[in-house]
Design a protein around this motif. Structure first.
Motif, PDB file in Angstrom:
ATOM      1  N   HIS A  41       0.584 -17.036 -25.566  1.00 45.26           N
ATOM      2  CA  HIS A  41       0.191 -16.582 -24.062  1.00 45.26           C
ATOM      3  C   HIS A  41       0.951 -15.177 -23.782  1.00 45.26           C
ATOM      4  N   ARG A  42       0.073 -14.326 -23.130  1.00 44.82           N
ATOM      5  CA  ARG A  42       0.587 -13.052 -22.744  1.00 44.82           C
ATOM      6  C   ARG A  42       1.058 -13.177 -21.339  1.00 44.82           C
ATOM      7  N   PHE A  43       2.470 -12.893 -21.193  1.00 42.27           N
ATOM      8  CA  PHE A  43       2.887 -13.007 -19.731  1.00 42.27           C
ATOM      9  C   PHE A  43       2.545 -11.772 -18.738  1.00 42.27           C
ATOM     10  N   THR A  44       2.063 -11.903 -17.827  1.00 44.28           N
ATOM     11  CA  THR A  44       1.654 -11.036 -16.930  1.00 44.28           C
ATOM     12  C   THR A  44       2.646 -10.727 -15.810  1.00 44.28           C
ATOM     13  N   GLN A  45       2.307  -9.562 -15.219  1.00 49.24           N
ATOM     14  CA  GLN A  45       3.511  -9.194 -13.929  1.00 49.24           C
ATOM     15  C   GLN A  45       3.393 -10.249 -12.828  1.00 49.24           C
ATOM     16  N   ALA A  46       2.405 -11.110 -12.764  1.00 45.71           N
ATOM     17  CA  ALA A  46       2.103 -12.241 -11.840  1.00 45.71           C
ATOM     18  C   ALA A  46       3.226 -13.221 -12.327  1.00 45.71           C
ATOM     19  N   VAL A  80       7.954  -6.035  -8.303  1.00 43.98           N
ATOM     20  CA  VAL A  80       8.333  -6.163  -9.865  1.00 43.98           C
ATOM     21  C   VAL A  80       7.993  -4.562 -10.246  1.00 43.98           C
ATOM     22  N   SER A  81       6.714  -4.247  -9.578  1.00 44.83           N
ATOM     23  CA  SER A  81       6.293  -2.864 -10.004  1.00 44.83           C
ATOM     24  C   SER A  81       7.446  -1.959  -9.585  1.00 44.83           C
ATOM     25  N   PHE A  82       8.213  -2.275  -8.369  1.00 37.82           N
ATOM     26  CA  PHE A  82       9.022  -1.170  -8.083  1.00 37.82           C
ATOM     27  C   PHE A  82      10.102  -1.167  -8.962  1.00 37.82           C
ATOM     28  N   VAL A  83      10.603  -2.369  -9.521  1.00 38.44           N
ATOM     29  CA  VAL A  83      11.640  -2.310 -10.204  1.00 38.44           C
ATOM     30  C   VAL A  83      11.272  -1.709 -11.718  1.00 38.44           C
ATOM     31  N   LEU A  84      10.084  -2.015 -12.143  1.00 33.62           N
ATOM     32  CA  LEU A  84       9.614  -1.113 -13.520  1.00 33.62           C
ATOM     33  C   LEU A  84       9.663   0.169 -13.498  1.00 33.62           C
ATOM     34  N   ASN A  85       9.113   0.577 -12.227  1.00 37.07           N
ATOM     35  CA  ASN A  85       8.967   2.206 -12.146  1.00 37.07           C
ATOM     36  C   ASN A  85      10.283   2.930 -11.814  1.00 37.07           C
ATOM     37  N   GLY A  86      11.443   2.046 -11.056  1.00 45.29           N
ATOM     38  CA  GLY A  86      12.763   2.628 -11.095  1.00 45.29           C
ATOM     39  C   GLY A  86      12.761   3.403  -9.661  1.00 45.29           C
ATOM     40  N   SER A  87      11.725   2.938  -8.920  1.00 41.72           N
ATOM     41  CA  SER A  87      11.957   3.879  -7.508  1.00 41.72           C
ATOM     42  C   SER A  87      11.047   2.804  -6.525  1.00 41.72           C
ATOM     43  N   ALA A  88      11.100   3.039  -5.232  1.00 39.95           N
ATOM     44  CA  ALA A  88      10.310   2.400  -4.319  1.00 39.95           C
ATOM     45  C   ALA A  88       9.746   3.257  -3.070  1.00 39.95           C
ATOM     46  N   PRO A  89       8.869   3.180  -2.376  1.00 39.02           N
ATOM     47  CA  PRO A  89       8.454   3.612  -1.187  1.00 39.02           C
ATOM     48  C   PRO A  89       9.480   4.018  -0.368  1.00 39.02           C
ATOM     49  N   ALA A  90       9.504   5.053   0.621  1.00 37.97           N
ATOM     50  CA  ALA A  90      10.397   5.198   1.716  1.00 37.97           C
ATOM     51  C   ALA A  90      10.451   4.065   2.715  1.00 37.97           C
ATOM     52  N   GLY A  91      11.704   3.565   3.036  1.00 40.57           N
ATOM     53  CA  GLY A  91      11.697   2.461   4.015  1.00 40.57           C
ATOM     54  C   GLY A  91      11.575   0.872   3.232  1.00 40.57           C
ATOM     55  N   ARG A 101      17.230 -10.307 -10.760  1.00 36.19           N
ATOM     56  CA  ARG A 101      16.368 -11.390 -11.031  1.00 36.19           C
ATOM     57  C   ARG A 101      15.233 -11.020 -11.806  1.00 36.19           C
ATOM     58  N   VAL A 102      14.580  -9.937 -11.196  1.00 31.92           N
ATOM     59  CA  VAL A 102      13.435  -9.538 -11.816  1.00 31.92           C
ATOM     60  C   VAL A 102      13.757  -9.258 -13.128  1.00 31.92           C
ATOM     61  N   LEU A 103      14.868  -8.215 -13.190  1.00 27.07           N
ATOM     62  CA  LEU A 103      14.906  -8.065 -14.817  1.00 27.07           C
ATOM     63  C   LEU A 103      15.329  -9.292 -15.794  1.00 27.07           C
ATOM     64  N   GLU A 104      16.030 -10.244 -15.233  1.00 29.87           N
ATOM     65  CA  GLU A 104      16.045 -11.629 -16.040  1.00 29.87           C
ATOM     66  C   GLU A 104      14.827 -12.105 -16.373  1.00 29.87           C
ATOM     67  N   MET A 160       8.229 -16.107 -11.362  1.00 35.31           N
ATOM     68  CA  MET A 160       9.582 -16.588 -12.080  1.00 35.31           C
ATOM     69  C   MET A 160      11.023 -16.164 -11.239  1.00 35.31           C
ATOM     70  N   ALA A 161      10.648 -14.871 -10.708  1.00 33.60           N
ATOM     71  CA  ALA A 161      11.830 -14.374 -10.046  1.00 33.60           C
ATOM     72  C   ALA A 161      11.778 -14.601  -8.334  1.00 33.60           C
ATOM     73  N   GLY A 162      10.617 -15.190  -8.149  1.00 37.43           N
ATOM     74  CA  GLY A 162      10.483 -15.503  -6.635  1.00 37.43           C
ATOM     75  C   GLY A 162      10.248 -14.255  -5.542  1.00 37.43           C
ATOM     76  N   VAL A 163       9.527 -13.010  -6.256  1.00 37.01           N
ATOM     77  CA  VAL A 163       9.406 -12.020  -5.567  1.00 37.01           C
ATOM     78  C   VAL A 163       7.780 -11.594  -5.753  1.00 37.01           C
ATOM     79  N   SER A 164       7.509 -10.462  -4.851  1.00 34.26           N
ATOM     80  CA  SER A 164       6.042 -10.324  -5.073  1.00 34.26           C
ATOM     81  C   SER A 164       5.880  -9.142  -6.413  1.00 34.26           C
ATOM     82  N   GLN A 165       4.496  -9.162  -6.578  1.00 29.61           N
ATOM     83  CA  GLN A 165       4.084  -8.280  -7.674  1.00 29.61           C
ATOM     84  C   GLN A 165       4.656  -6.925  -7.345  1.00 29.61           C
ATOM     85  N   SER A 166       4.526  -6.439  -6.336  1.00 30.77           N
ATOM     86  CA  SER A 166       4.976  -4.985  -5.830  1.00 30.77           C
ATOM     87  C   SER A 166       6.351  -4.826  -6.184  1.00 30.77           C
TER      88      SER A 166
END
Length: 367
Positions: free
Chosen positions: A4-9, A22-33, A43-46, A14-20
């Motif tokens: 099974h290929r795990f997806t961002q979903a 996860v994306s922010f953590v992967l990209n190392g940045s988040a939008p203003a605010g 939790r996301v990294l684990e 597993m981390a109890g967060v939204s996909q966005s």
């Protein structure tokens, strides 16, 4: 059993967060605010570690507006056959620049071949869309295709000087005009007065520039133009002897070893009787051959600079007319001509005393 290929979903669940998130953590940045706490990030990294999830790099790049892929298209066969390697040095320079820039290179090889030449027409245009921009190489390009790329604002750079209406076509070229003229100057400084030009007289830009350099320098020194046809080297050697030519400028598509052998068969030695200067060094050097005098073409530097320029053009397009560093691209950026260093080999010698004859009379072409 298929793995099974795990997806961002899956990671998000597993981390109890939204996909966005996860994306922010992967990209190392988040939008203003948007603030992601250290605990949420952990939790996301684990979850990423447990699932072994790896992001789809193409999807990440598309999300940022660029693929980080730059293409290379050659109008002739790219890979060498029988030791014939025209593109190798250019591609080495392109590869080294790609490593520094952190981009991938995609070589387009599936374009249709028409009359022995690759063409982008028809489905070739769609393939170019995979890349953010493309480098073009070749001696026999299609002018209509280049104009189409300009008309559609597709980012590209030609490796080799090319002219277009309004000077819109970006290129990195070599200064064949000055380099060829300089070889004539070197010969004249060593008392050569009967200097021949041996090579094709085609319509491609590099040939036109070499011819222009030869014509300009010979006329500057008040010497007659002397063209030598190399279709039959034995006949050419006989003609060189009959004309008393003491120095020969040879274009790189010819075999200097073959020419030297024909001259020697005619009783003329290189360089004692006939000096030979190669206008760009041999494309297909023979192992163990002599070191040829003339000039070299900075092929690796041309390839590297072309990729850097292409990257800047792509960044400019993404930044609404400004390059990434905030500076607009001017004519000097888009049309770069690199100097061709002289090569000091052992095929060049001063003219002998008996050959030091000043040419009189009007300058004329001899072919």
């Amino acid at each position: 059993m298929p793995r099974h290929r795990f997806t961002q979903a899956d990671v998000a669940a597993m981390a109890g967060v939204s996909q966005s998130t996860v994306s922010f953590v992967l990209n190392g940045s988040a939008p203003a605010g948007v603030r992601i706490s250290d605990e949420t990030r952990s939790r996301v990294l684990e979850a990423i570690r447990i699932t072994g999830y790896s992001a789809n790099p193409l999807a990440q790049r598309l999300a940022g507006g660029r693929n980080q892929i730059l293409g290379v298209f050659t109008y002739e066969t790219t890979f060498p056959r029988g030791g014939h390697d025209f593109y190798g040095a250019f591609l080495n320079g392109v590869e080294h620049a790609a490593e520094r820039l952190g981009v991938d290179i995609l070589l387009f090889t599936s374009a249709r071949v028409i009359d022995g030449k690759r063409r982008l027409s028809r489905d070739g245009w769609q393939r170019l869309g995979i890349a953010d921009g493309c480098l073009l190489l070749g001696q026999h390009e299609d002018q209509g295709e280049l104009q189409h790329l300009l008309d559609t604002n597709y980012p590209f750079v030609f490796i080799g000087k090319r002219v277009s209406e309004g000077r819109l076509l970006p290129y990195i070229g070599a200064d064949y005009v000055a380099a060829t003229a300089r070889q004539v100057d070197r010969l004249v400084a060593d008392d050569h007065r009967r200097i021949g030009y041996a090579g094709l007289q085609g319509s491609d830009q590099s040939t036109l520039d070499r011819l222009a350099g030869y014509r300009q320098a010979m006329r500057t020194h008040g010497l007659p133009l002397q063209f030598v046809d190399l279709h039959d080297v034995a006949t050419a050697a006989e003609e060189i002897a009959e004309r008393g030519i003491t120095a020969l400028l040879v274009t790189p598509e010819n075999s200097p070893e073959e020419i030297a052998a024909a001259l020697e068969a005619r009783g003329l030695n290189v360089p004692q009787d006939v000096s030979m200067l190669i206008l760009g060094q041999p494309l297909h050097p023979v192992k163990g051959s002599r070191r040829w005098s003339g000039f070299t073409v900075p092929r690796e530097e041309m390839g590297a600079r072309a990729l850097v320029l292409l990257s800047r053009i792509v960044d400019r397009e993404n930044a609404n007319g400004r390059a990434q560093n905030g500076q607009p691209l001017d004519d000097a950026d888009l049309h770069q001509i690199l100097p061709c260093p002289d090569a000091d080999g052992d095929s060049f010698a001063p003219a002998t005393a008996s050959d030091r004859i000043e040419t009189e009379g009007p300058i004329r072409d001899r072919s």
